[in-house]
Design an enzyme around this catalytic site. Structure first.
Site, PDB file in Angstrom:
ATOM      1  N   ASP A   1       0.811  -1.224   0.000  1.00 30.47           N
ATOM      2  CA  ASP A   1       0.000   0.000   0.000  1.00 30.47           C
ATOM      3  C   ASP A   1       0.845   1.275   0.000  1.00 30.47           C
ATOM      4  O   ASP A   1       0.443   2.303   0.564  1.00 30.47           O
ATOM      5  CB  ASP A   1      -0.954   0.015   1.214  1.00 30.47           C
ATOM      6  CG  ASP A   1      -1.901  -1.155   1.193  1.00 30.47           C
ATOM      7  OD1 ASP A   1      -2.291  -1.577   0.096  1.00 30.47           O
ATOM      8  OD2 ASP A   1      -2.248  -1.650   2.286  1.00 30.47           O
TER       9      ASP A   1
ATOM     10  N   LYS B   1       1.800   2.219  -5.066  1.00 33.81           N
ATOM     11  CA  LYS B   1       2.373   1.676  -6.311  1.00 33.81           C
ATOM     12  C   LYS B   1       1.466   1.991  -7.502  1.00 33.81           C
ATOM     13  O   LYS B   1       1.941   2.356  -8.575  1.00 33.81           O
ATOM     14  CB  LYS B   1       2.535   0.145  -6.188  1.00 33.81           C
ATOM     15  CG  LYS B   1       3.514  -0.275  -5.095  1.00 33.81           C
ATOM     16  CD  LYS B   1       3.583  -1.786  -4.946  1.00 33.81           C
ATOM     17  CE  LYS B   1       2.335  -2.400  -4.351  1.00 33.81           C
ATOM     18  NZ  LYS B   1       2.061  -2.065  -2.940  1.00 33.81           N
TER      19      LYS B   1
ATOM     20  N   GLY C   1      -4.634  -4.152  -3.850  1.00 39.01           N
ATOM     21  CA  GLY C   1      -5.593  -3.105  -4.169  1.00 39.01           C
ATOM     22  C   GLY C   1      -4.797  -1.870  -4.528  1.00 39.01           C
ATOM     23  O   GLY C   1      -4.173  -1.260  -3.660  1.00 39.01           O
ATOM     24  N   HIS C   2      -4.745  -1.540  -5.814  1.00 37.52           N
ATOM     25  CA  HIS C   2      -3.921  -0.422  -6.285  1.00 37.52           C
ATOM     26  C   HIS C   2      -4.830   0.721  -6.718  1.00 37.52           C
ATOM     27  O   HIS C   2      -5.631   0.561  -7.645  1.00 37.52           O
ATOM     28  CB  HIS C   2      -3.015  -0.883  -7.441  1.00 37.52           C
ATOM     29  CG  HIS C   2      -2.038  -1.940  -7.029  1.00 37.52           C
ATOM     30  ND1 HIS C   2      -1.192  -2.576  -7.898  1.00 37.52           N
ATOM     31  CD2 HIS C   2      -1.762  -2.465  -5.811  1.00 37.52           C
ATOM     32  CE1 HIS C   2      -0.448  -3.447  -7.232  1.00 37.52           C
ATOM     33  NE2 HIS C   2      -0.786  -3.397  -5.967  1.00 37.52           N
TER      34      HIS C   2
ATOM     35  N   GLN D   1       1.967  -5.954  -3.243  1.00 36.01           N
ATOM     36  CA  GLN D   1       2.468  -6.097  -1.860  1.00 36.01           C
ATOM     37  C   GLN D   1       3.791  -5.334  -1.672  1.00 36.01           C
ATOM     38  O   GLN D   1       3.997  -4.336  -2.344  1.00 36.01           O
ATOM     39  CB  GLN D   1       2.612  -7.579  -1.470  1.00 36.01           C
ATOM     40  CG  GLN D   1       1.278  -8.308  -1.320  1.00 36.01           C
ATOM     41  CD  GLN D   1       0.684  -8.824  -2.611  1.00 36.01           C
ATOM     42  OE1 GLN D   1       1.368  -9.454  -3.384  1.00 36.01           O
ATOM     43  NE2 GLN D   1      -0.589  -8.569  -2.845  1.00 36.01           N
TER      44      GLN D   1
END
Ligand code: GDP
Ligand code: IMO
Ligand code: MG
Length: 424
Positions: free
Chosen positions: A13, A16, A40-41, A223
Protein backbone atom coordinates in the site's frame (compact mmCIF):
# COMPACT_ATOMS: atom_id res chain seq x y z
CA UNK A 1 16.37 -1.68 -23.54
CA UNK A 2 14.12 0.25 -21.18
CA UNK A 3 12.56 -1.87 -18.51
CA UNK A 4 11.74 -0.75 -14.98
CA UNK A 5 10.60 -2.91 -12.09
CA UNK A 6 8.45 -1.13 -9.48
CA UNK A 7 8.27 -2.72 -6.08
CA UNK A 8 6.73 -1.94 -2.73
CA UNK A 9 9.55 -1.19 -0.28
CA UNK A 10 7.56 -1.60 2.94
CA UNK A 11 4.49 -3.68 3.91
CA UNK A 12 2.38 -2.87 0.82
CA UNK A 13 0.00 0.00 0.00
CA UNK A 14 2.88 2.40 -0.65
CA UNK A 15 1.05 3.98 -3.59
CA UNK A 16 2.37 1.68 -6.31
CA UNK A 17 -0.82 2.07 -8.38
CA UNK A 18 -0.38 5.82 -8.57
CA UNK A 19 3.28 5.64 -9.64
CA UNK A 20 2.57 2.92 -12.23
CA UNK A 21 -0.22 5.04 -13.64
CA UNK A 22 2.09 8.07 -13.90
CA UNK A 23 4.88 6.08 -15.56
CA UNK A 24 2.45 4.24 -17.86
CA UNK A 25 2.00 7.41 -19.87
CA UNK A 26 5.50 6.81 -21.21
CA UNK A 27 5.33 2.99 -21.34
CA UNK A 28 4.31 0.45 -23.93
CA UNK A 29 3.61 -2.41 -21.58
CA UNK A 30 2.80 -2.99 -17.88
CA UNK A 31 3.22 -6.46 -16.37
CA UNK A 32 1.91 -7.90 -13.09
CA UNK A 33 3.92 -10.94 -12.04
CA UNK A 34 2.77 -12.07 -8.57
CA UNK A 35 -0.03 -11.90 -6.02
CA UNK A 36 -3.68 -11.71 -6.94
CA UNK A 37 -6.73 -9.83 -5.75
CA UNK A 38 -5.17 -9.41 -2.32
CA UNK A 39 -3.65 -6.34 -4.00
CA UNK A 40 -5.59 -3.11 -4.17
CA UNK A 41 -3.92 -0.42 -6.29
CA UNK A 42 -5.60 2.97 -6.31
CA UNK A 43 -5.41 5.30 -9.28
CA UNK A 44 -7.17 8.65 -9.07
CA UNK A 45 -7.79 10.71 -12.19
CA UNK A 46 -9.64 13.92 -11.38
CA UNK A 47 -12.85 12.71 -9.71
CA UNK A 48 -12.58 9.12 -10.91
CA UNK A 49 -11.21 6.54 -8.46
CA UNK A 50 -10.04 3.18 -9.84
CA UNK A 51 -9.20 0.37 -7.42
CA UNK A 52 -7.32 -2.20 -9.44
CA UNK A 53 -6.88 -5.69 -8.04
CA UNK A 54 -5.50 -8.00 -10.72
CA UNK A 55 -5.42 -5.88 -13.87
CA UNK A 56 -2.23 -3.80 -14.22
CA UNK A 57 -2.54 -0.12 -13.36
CA UNK A 58 -1.46 0.82 -16.91
CA UNK A 59 -4.90 -0.14 -18.24
CA UNK A 60 -6.17 3.45 -18.20
CA UNK A 61 -3.94 4.29 -21.17
CA UNK A 62 -5.38 2.98 -24.39
CA UNK A 63 -2.04 2.24 -26.00
CA UNK A 64 -0.45 0.40 -23.11
CA UNK A 65 -0.43 -3.37 -23.31
CA UNK A 66 -1.33 -4.92 -19.95
CA UNK A 67 -0.13 -8.37 -18.96
CA UNK A 68 -1.19 -10.62 -16.11
CA UNK A 69 1.89 -12.81 -15.91
CA UNK A 70 2.31 -16.48 -15.07
CA UNK A 71 3.17 -15.80 -11.41
CA UNK A 72 -0.18 -14.15 -10.65
CA UNK A 73 -3.03 -16.13 -9.05
CA UNK A 74 -6.23 -15.20 -10.86
CA UNK A 75 -9.73 -15.28 -9.39
CA UNK A 76 -11.74 -15.46 -12.65
CA UNK A 77 -14.85 -14.00 -11.07
CA UNK A 78 -12.96 -11.01 -9.68
CA UNK A 79 -10.99 -10.29 -12.87
CA UNK A 80 -14.22 -10.43 -14.90
CA UNK A 81 -15.92 -8.03 -12.46
CA UNK A 82 -12.91 -5.76 -12.76
CA UNK A 83 -13.04 -5.96 -16.55
CA UNK A 84 -16.79 -5.25 -16.63
CA UNK A 85 -16.36 -2.35 -14.28
CA UNK A 86 -13.59 -0.83 -16.39
CA UNK A 87 -15.53 -1.38 -19.63
CA UNK A 88 -18.57 0.32 -18.15
CA UNK A 89 -16.34 3.32 -17.42
CA UNK A 90 -15.11 3.45 -20.99
CA UNK A 91 -11.73 1.76 -20.45
CA UNK A 92 -10.67 -0.54 -23.28
CA UNK A 93 -9.55 -4.09 -22.48
CA UNK A 94 -8.28 -4.81 -25.98
CA UNK A 95 -4.70 -4.71 -24.74
CA UNK A 96 -5.14 -7.16 -21.86
CA UNK A 97 -3.43 -10.58 -21.89
CA UNK A 98 -3.39 -13.30 -19.23
CA UNK A 99 -0.75 -16.00 -19.10
CA UNK A 100 -1.91 -19.58 -19.67
CA UNK A 101 0.30 -20.72 -16.78
CA UNK A 102 -1.26 -18.41 -14.18
CA UNK A 103 -3.00 -20.41 -11.45
CA UNK A 104 -6.72 -20.07 -10.85
CA UNK A 105 -8.24 -19.22 -7.47
CA UNK A 106 -11.28 -21.45 -6.91
CA UNK A 107 -13.99 -21.30 -4.22
CA UNK A 108 -12.27 -23.95 -2.08
CA UNK A 109 -9.15 -21.76 -1.83
CA UNK A 110 -11.18 -18.90 -0.41
CA UNK A 111 -13.03 -21.15 2.01
CA UNK A 112 -9.84 -22.82 3.18
CA UNK A 113 -8.12 -19.43 3.64
CA UNK A 114 -10.93 -18.39 6.00
CA UNK A 115 -11.10 -21.73 7.82
CA UNK A 116 -7.32 -21.83 8.35
CA UNK A 117 -7.33 -18.27 9.68
CA UNK A 118 -10.18 -19.05 12.08
CA UNK A 119 -8.40 -22.20 13.25
CA UNK A 120 -5.27 -20.18 14.03
CA UNK A 121 -7.31 -18.12 16.49
CA UNK A 122 -5.19 -15.42 18.09
CA UNK A 123 -2.20 -16.55 16.03
CA UNK A 124 -3.94 -15.64 12.76
CA UNK A 125 -1.92 -13.98 10.01
CA UNK A 126 -4.59 -11.44 9.14
CA UNK A 127 -4.80 -12.54 5.50
CA UNK A 128 -7.16 -10.86 3.05
CA UNK A 129 -9.09 -14.19 2.87
CA UNK A 130 -8.98 -14.12 -0.93
CA UNK A 131 -7.60 -17.66 -1.18
CA UNK A 132 -4.10 -16.51 -2.13
CA UNK A 133 -2.13 -18.81 0.22
CA UNK A 134 -4.18 -21.96 -0.54
CA UNK A 135 -3.88 -21.34 -4.30
CA UNK A 136 -0.08 -21.01 -4.14
CA UNK A 137 -0.07 -24.13 -1.91
CA UNK A 138 -1.73 -26.11 -4.72
CA UNK A 139 0.77 -24.70 -7.20
CA UNK A 140 3.67 -25.90 -5.02
CA UNK A 141 1.94 -29.25 -4.48
CA UNK A 142 1.55 -29.51 -8.26
CA UNK A 143 -2.20 -30.03 -8.20
CA UNK A 144 -3.08 -26.45 -9.17
CA UNK A 145 -5.50 -25.55 -11.95
CA UNK A 146 -4.09 -23.05 -14.42
CA UNK A 147 -5.70 -20.61 -16.84
CA UNK A 148 -4.91 -23.06 -19.64
CA UNK A 149 -7.02 -25.70 -17.86
CA UNK A 150 -9.85 -23.26 -17.20
CA UNK A 151 -10.25 -22.53 -20.89
CA UNK A 152 -10.16 -26.24 -21.84
CA UNK A 153 -13.36 -27.64 -20.29
CA UNK A 154 -12.45 -31.34 -20.53
CA UNK A 155 -9.09 -30.87 -18.82
CA UNK A 156 -10.70 -28.51 -16.31
CA UNK A 157 -13.40 -31.08 -15.49
CA UNK A 158 -10.92 -33.83 -14.64
CA UNK A 159 -8.68 -31.64 -12.51
CA UNK A 160 -11.54 -29.86 -10.76
CA UNK A 161 -13.30 -33.14 -9.92
CA UNK A 162 -10.13 -34.48 -8.33
CA UNK A 163 -9.45 -31.24 -6.43
CA UNK A 164 -12.98 -30.74 -5.13
CA UNK A 165 -12.85 -34.26 -3.74
CA UNK A 166 -9.46 -33.63 -2.03
CA UNK A 167 -10.52 -30.21 -0.69
CA UNK A 168 -13.86 -31.47 0.56
CA UNK A 169 -11.97 -33.89 2.78
CA UNK A 170 -10.15 -30.98 4.41
CA UNK A 171 -13.19 -28.73 4.51
CA UNK A 172 -15.47 -31.36 5.97
CA UNK A 173 -13.32 -33.86 7.87
CA UNK A 174 -10.76 -31.46 9.34
CA UNK A 175 -12.74 -28.25 9.72
CA UNK A 176 -16.26 -29.74 9.98
CA UNK A 177 -17.59 -27.28 7.38
CA UNK A 178 -20.04 -27.89 4.50
CA UNK A 179 -18.49 -29.68 1.49
CA UNK A 180 -18.63 -28.00 -1.93
CA UNK A 181 -20.64 -29.10 -4.95
CA UNK A 182 -18.43 -29.98 -7.92
CA UNK A 183 -21.15 -29.54 -10.60
CA UNK A 184 -22.02 -26.07 -9.42
CA UNK A 185 -18.42 -24.86 -9.47
CA UNK A 186 -17.74 -26.56 -12.80
CA UNK A 187 -20.72 -24.95 -14.52
CA UNK A 188 -20.03 -21.49 -13.10
CA UNK A 189 -16.31 -21.54 -13.86
CA UNK A 190 -16.75 -22.95 -17.39
CA UNK A 191 -18.70 -19.80 -18.15
CA UNK A 192 -15.86 -17.67 -16.76
CA UNK A 193 -13.42 -19.73 -18.85
CA UNK A 194 -15.42 -19.03 -22.01
CA UNK A 195 -15.31 -15.30 -21.39
CA UNK A 196 -11.61 -15.24 -20.50
CA UNK A 197 -10.47 -17.54 -23.31
CA UNK A 198 -9.66 -14.71 -25.81
CA UNK A 199 -7.22 -13.16 -23.34
CA UNK A 200 -5.27 -16.31 -22.44
CA UNK A 201 -1.91 -16.87 -24.14
CA UNK A 202 1.84 -17.26 -23.57
CA UNK A 203 2.74 -13.84 -22.18
CA UNK A 204 6.41 -14.63 -21.48
CA UNK A 205 7.14 -14.61 -25.22
CA UNK A 206 5.12 -11.40 -25.73
CA UNK A 207 7.11 -9.63 -23.00
CA UNK A 208 10.41 -10.90 -24.39
CA UNK A 209 9.52 -9.70 -27.89
CA UNK A 210 8.56 -6.26 -26.56
CA UNK A 211 11.87 -5.95 -24.71
CA UNK A 212 13.82 -7.05 -27.79
CA UNK A 213 11.99 -4.39 -29.82
CA UNK A 214 13.12 -1.78 -27.29
CA UNK A 215 9.61 -1.16 -26.05
CA UNK A 216 9.29 0.49 -22.65
CA UNK A 217 8.16 -2.16 -20.18
CA UNK A 218 7.10 -1.60 -16.57
CA UNK A 219 6.83 -4.46 -14.10
CA UNK A 220 4.19 -3.70 -11.49
CA UNK A 221 4.85 -5.16 -8.06
CA UNK A 222 2.06 -6.03 -5.67
CA UNK A 223 2.47 -6.10 -1.86
CA UNK A 224 5.93 -5.11 -0.58
CA UNK A 225 9.38 -6.39 0.43
CA UNK A 226 8.37 -7.17 4.01
CA UNK A 227 5.50 -9.37 2.77
CA UNK A 228 7.85 -11.52 0.67
CA UNK A 229 7.43 -15.22 1.43
CA UNK A 230 11.20 -15.71 1.85
CA UNK A 231 12.55 -12.34 2.88
CA UNK A 232 9.61 -10.79 4.73
CA UNK A 233 8.35 -10.95 8.30
CA UNK A 234 7.50 -14.67 8.08
CA UNK A 235 4.89 -16.00 8.83
CA UNK A 236 3.16 -12.61 8.60
CA UNK A 237 3.75 -12.46 4.87
CA UNK A 238 1.93 -13.24 1.66
CA UNK A 239 2.57 -16.43 -0.34
CA UNK A 240 4.41 -14.94 -3.31
CA UNK A 241 7.58 -12.94 -4.00
CA UNK A 242 6.95 -9.17 -4.05
CA UNK A 243 10.72 -8.52 -4.16
CA UNK A 244 12.21 -7.71 -7.56
CA UNK A 245 13.44 -11.28 -8.07
CA UNK A 246 9.78 -12.29 -8.25
CA UNK A 247 9.47 -10.55 -11.62
CA UNK A 248 11.84 -12.98 -13.31
CA UNK A 249 9.95 -16.08 -12.26
CA UNK A 250 6.51 -14.46 -12.34
CA UNK A 251 6.84 -12.87 -15.77
CA UNK A 252 9.04 -15.56 -17.31
CA UNK A 253 12.02 -13.36 -18.13
CA UNK A 254 15.69 -13.46 -17.13
CA UNK A 255 17.24 -10.96 -14.64
CA UNK A 256 19.43 -9.34 -17.31
CA UNK A 257 16.23 -8.06 -18.97
CA UNK A 258 15.46 -5.67 -16.11
CA UNK A 259 17.30 -2.33 -16.29
CA UNK A 260 16.22 -0.43 -13.21
CA UNK A 261 14.34 -1.04 -10.02
CA UNK A 262 12.28 1.70 -8.40
CA UNK A 263 11.14 1.13 -4.84
CA UNK A 264 7.92 2.76 -3.70
CA UNK A 265 7.66 3.88 -0.07
CA UNK A 266 5.49 6.14 2.00
CA UNK A 267 7.09 9.01 3.90
CA UNK A 268 6.06 7.04 7.02
CA UNK A 269 5.26 3.36 7.59
CA UNK A 270 1.99 1.43 7.56
CA UNK A 271 0.91 -2.18 7.62
CA UNK A 272 -2.35 -4.12 7.62
CA UNK A 273 -2.54 -7.54 9.19
CA UNK A 274 -0.58 -8.86 12.14
CA UNK A 275 3.09 -9.03 13.07
CA UNK A 276 5.76 -6.92 14.79
CA UNK A 277 6.13 -3.29 13.66
CA UNK A 278 8.94 -1.48 15.54
CA UNK A 279 7.99 2.12 14.73
CA UNK A 280 4.23 1.67 15.20
CA UNK A 281 2.50 4.64 16.84
CA UNK A 282 -0.37 3.55 19.03
CA UNK A 283 -1.06 7.11 20.11
CA UNK A 284 -2.63 10.33 18.83
CA UNK A 285 0.16 10.85 16.25
CA UNK A 286 -0.64 7.42 14.76
CA UNK A 287 -4.34 8.33 14.74
CA UNK A 288 -3.52 11.66 13.11
CA UNK A 289 -1.49 10.00 10.32
CA UNK A 290 -4.27 7.42 9.76
CA UNK A 291 -6.87 10.16 9.50
CA UNK A 292 -4.92 12.63 7.34
CA UNK A 293 -3.44 9.88 5.14
CA UNK A 294 -6.80 8.02 4.83
CA UNK A 295 -5.04 4.85 5.93
CA UNK A 296 -7.74 2.26 5.51
CA UNK A 297 -7.23 -0.92 3.43
CA UNK A 298 -8.20 -0.73 -0.26
CA UNK A 299 -9.25 -4.41 -0.28
CA UNK A 300 -10.60 -5.11 3.21
CA UNK A 301 -11.25 -1.59 4.54
CA UNK A 302 -9.26 -2.44 7.70
CA UNK A 303 -7.60 0.50 9.47
CA UNK A 304 -3.90 0.42 8.63
CA UNK A 305 -1.43 0.44 11.51
CA UNK A 306 0.69 3.61 11.21
CA UNK A 307 4.18 4.53 12.42
CA UNK A 308 7.27 6.66 11.80
CA UNK A 309 9.46 6.13 8.77
CA UNK A 310 11.82 3.19 9.31
CA UNK A 311 15.11 3.45 7.41
CA UNK A 312 16.24 -0.01 8.53
CA UNK A 313 13.34 -1.27 6.42
CA UNK A 314 14.22 0.94 3.46
CA UNK A 315 17.88 -0.13 3.58
CA UNK A 316 16.62 -3.73 3.60
CA UNK A 317 14.53 -2.97 0.48
CA UNK A 318 17.52 -1.32 -1.24
CA UNK A 319 19.45 -4.55 -0.63
CA UNK A 320 16.90 -7.27 -1.40
CA UNK A 321 15.34 -5.47 -4.36
CA UNK A 322 18.56 -3.94 -5.72
CA UNK A 323 16.83 -0.54 -5.83
CA UNK A 324 18.27 2.07 -8.16
CA UNK A 325 15.84 4.75 -6.97
CA UNK A 326 13.00 5.46 -4.60
CA UNK A 327 9.59 7.08 -5.06
CA UNK A 328 8.51 8.62 -1.75
CA UNK A 329 4.75 9.01 -1.52
CA UNK A 330 2.46 10.85 0.87
CA UNK A 331 4.92 13.50 1.99
CA UNK A 332 1.87 15.79 2.19
CA UNK A 333 0.42 13.68 5.03
CA UNK A 334 3.26 14.77 7.33
CA UNK A 335 2.53 18.52 6.98
CA UNK A 336 1.70 20.12 10.31
CA UNK A 337 3.62 17.72 12.54
CA UNK A 338 6.17 19.90 14.40
CA UNK A 339 8.76 17.12 14.85
CA UNK A 340 9.31 14.04 12.70
CA UNK A 341 11.04 10.97 14.06
CA UNK A 342 12.95 8.71 11.69
CA UNK A 343 14.23 5.30 12.76
CA UNK A 344 17.89 4.91 11.74
CA UNK A 345 18.74 1.64 13.53
CA UNK A 346 17.33 -0.82 16.09
CA UNK A 347 18.48 -1.55 19.59
CA UNK A 348 18.08 -5.14 20.77
CA UNK A 349 19.31 -5.56 24.34
CA UNK A 350 22.75 -3.94 24.25
CA UNK A 351 23.25 -4.47 20.54
CA UNK A 352 22.68 -1.87 17.85
CA UNK A 353 21.31 -3.40 14.64
CA UNK A 354 21.69 -1.65 11.30
CA UNK A 355 20.27 -4.56 9.31
CA UNK A 356 16.68 -5.80 9.42
CA UNK A 357 16.71 -9.04 11.47
CA UNK A 358 15.89 -12.34 9.75
CA UNK A 359 13.31 -13.52 12.28
CA UNK A 360 10.25 -11.89 13.82
CA UNK A 361 11.19 -13.06 17.32
CA UNK A 362 14.25 -10.82 17.08
CA UNK A 363 12.27 -8.06 15.40
CA UNK A 364 9.73 -8.11 18.23
CA UNK A 365 12.57 -7.33 20.68
CA UNK A 366 13.89 -4.40 18.64
CA UNK A 367 13.47 -0.85 19.87
CA UNK A 368 13.79 1.89 17.24
CA UNK A 369 16.68 4.33 17.53
CA UNK A 370 15.26 7.63 16.33
CA UNK A 371 16.68 10.83 14.96
CA UNK A 372 14.35 13.79 15.21
CA UNK A 373 13.93 16.25 12.37
CA UNK A 374 11.98 19.48 12.22
CA UNK A 375 8.66 19.31 10.44
CA UNK A 376 6.91 21.89 8.20
CA UNK A 377 3.48 23.48 8.27
CA UNK A 378 2.89 24.24 4.62
CA UNK A 379 0.27 22.34 2.65
CA UNK A 380 2.20 20.59 -0.16
CA UNK A 381 -0.70 19.71 -2.48
CA UNK A 382 -0.03 22.48 -5.00
CA UNK A 383 3.76 22.48 -5.02
CA UNK A 384 4.97 22.31 -8.63
CA UNK A 385 8.69 21.55 -8.34
CA UNK A 386 11.08 19.96 -5.86
CA UNK A 387 12.84 23.30 -5.29
CA UNK A 388 9.53 24.81 -4.10
CA UNK A 389 9.18 22.36 -1.21
CA UNK A 390 9.67 23.79 2.30
CA UNK A 391 13.32 23.60 3.40
CA UNK A 392 12.53 21.08 6.15
CA UNK A 393 10.71 18.81 3.69
CA UNK A 394 13.81 18.85 1.46
CA UNK A 395 16.01 18.13 4.49
CA UNK A 396 13.75 15.17 5.35
CA UNK A 397 14.19 13.73 1.83
CA UNK A 398 17.92 14.36 1.74
CA UNK A 399 18.31 12.74 5.16
CA UNK A 400 16.59 9.61 3.80
CA UNK A 401 18.72 9.48 0.65
CA UNK A 402 21.95 9.79 2.58
CA UNK A 403 20.96 7.17 5.13
CA UNK A 404 19.78 4.50 2.69
CA UNK A 405 22.34 5.26 -0.04
CA UNK A 406 19.69 5.36 -2.74
CA UNK A 407 18.43 8.46 -4.58
CA UNK A 408 14.85 9.67 -4.16
CA UNK A 409 13.59 10.18 -7.72
CA UNK A 410 9.91 10.96 -7.24
CA UNK A 411 7.94 12.57 -4.41
CA UNK A 412 4.19 12.17 -3.92
CA UNK A 413 2.33 15.19 -2.58
CA UNK A 414 -1.24 13.98 -3.15
CA UNK A 415 -3.20 11.07 -4.64
CA UNK A 416 -3.71 12.60 -8.11
CA UNK A 417 -1.61 11.77 -11.15
CA UNK A 418 -0.45 15.36 -11.22
CA UNK A 419 0.61 15.51 -7.56
CA UNK A 420 4.08 14.21 -8.07
CA UNK A 421 7.50 15.90 -8.11
CA UNK A 422 10.68 14.72 -9.78
CA UNK A 423 14.14 15.04 -8.24
CA UNK A 424 17.39 14.66 -10.21
P1 GDP B 1 -0.77 0.43 -3.56
O1 GDP B 1 -1.42 -0.85 -3.10
O2 GDP B 1 0.69 0.45 -3.30
O3 GDP B 1 -1.10 0.77 -4.98
O4 GDP B 1 -1.40 1.57 -2.64
P2 GDP B 1 -2.95 1.75 -2.23
O5 GDP B 1 -3.69 2.25 -3.40
O6 GDP B 1 -3.46 0.53 -1.55
O7 GDP B 1 -2.82 2.84 -1.09
C1 GDP B 1 -2.21 4.09 -1.32
C2 GDP B 1 -3.21 5.19 -1.00
O8 GDP B 1 -2.54 6.42 -0.94
C3 GDP B 1 -4.30 5.36 -2.07
O9 GDP B 1 -5.47 5.78 -1.46
C4 GDP B 1 -3.71 6.48 -2.95
O10 GDP B 1 -4.72 7.21 -3.63
C5 GDP B 1 -3.03 7.33 -1.93
N1 GDP B 1 -1.84 8.06 -2.38
C6 GDP B 1 -0.85 7.67 -3.22
N2 GDP B 1 0.12 8.60 -3.28
C7 GDP B 1 -0.25 9.61 -2.46
C8 GDP B 1 0.36 10.83 -2.05
O11 GDP B 1 1.46 11.18 -2.47
N3 GDP B 1 -0.35 11.60 -1.16
C9 GDP B 1 -1.56 11.23 -0.67
N4 GDP B 1 -2.16 12.02 0.21
N5 GDP B 1 -2.15 10.07 -1.02
C10 GDP B 1 -1.50 9.27 -1.89
P1 IMO C 1 -0.93 -4.11 -2.28
O1 IMO C 1 -0.47 -4.66 -3.61
C1 IMO C 1 -0.95 -4.57 2.06
C2 IMO C 1 -1.09 -8.67 3.63
C3 IMO C 1 -2.36 -9.07 4.36
C4 IMO C 1 -1.77 -10.04 5.37
C5 IMO C 1 -0.68 -10.74 4.57
C6 IMO C 1 -1.11 -12.08 3.98
O2 IMO C 1 -2.21 -3.38 -2.34
O3 IMO C 1 0.18 -3.35 -1.63
P2 IMO C 1 -2.69 -12.73 1.93
O4 IMO C 1 -4.15 -12.48 1.70
O5 IMO C 1 -1.80 -12.19 0.87
O6 IMO C 1 -2.39 -14.18 2.22
O7 IMO C 1 -2.36 -11.95 3.30
O8 IMO C 1 -0.34 -9.86 3.51
N1 IMO C 1 -1.30 -8.13 2.26
C7 IMO C 1 -1.21 -6.84 1.94
N2 IMO C 1 -1.00 -5.75 2.72
N3 IMO C 1 -1.05 -4.44 0.73
C8 IMO C 1 -1.24 -5.52 -0.06
O9 IMO C 1 -1.23 -5.44 -1.41
C9 IMO C 1 -1.37 -6.79 0.55
N4 IMO C 1 -1.58 -8.04 0.07
C10 IMO C 1 -1.53 -8.85 1.14
O10 IMO C 1 -2.98 -7.98 4.98
O11 IMO C 1 -1.13 -9.33 6.40
MG1 MG D 1 -2.93 -1.50 -1.84
Amino acid sequence: MSTIALVGAQWGDEGKGKIIDILSLRSDMVVRAQGGDNAGHTVIVNDEVYKLRIIPSGILYHNTQCIVGNGVVVNPKVILEEMDNLSARGVSLDNLKIDARAHVILPYHIILDGLAEDARGKADIGTTKKGIGPCYMDKAERIGIRMYDLVHPEIFKQKLERNVSIKNSYINKIYGAEPLDFEQIYNEYCEYGKRLQPYVCDTSSIIYKAIKENKRVLFEGAQGALLDLDMGTYPFVTSSHPTSGGFCVGAGIGPTLIDKCLGIAKAYTTRVGKGPFPTELEDEIGDHIRKVGCEFGTVTGRPRRCGWLDLVILRFAVRVDGLTGLALNKLDTLSGLPKLKVCVAYKRGNTVLNDFPPDINELAECEPIYEELDGWNENLCDVKAYEELPENAKKYIEFIEKNIECPVKMIGIGPQRTQNLYKD
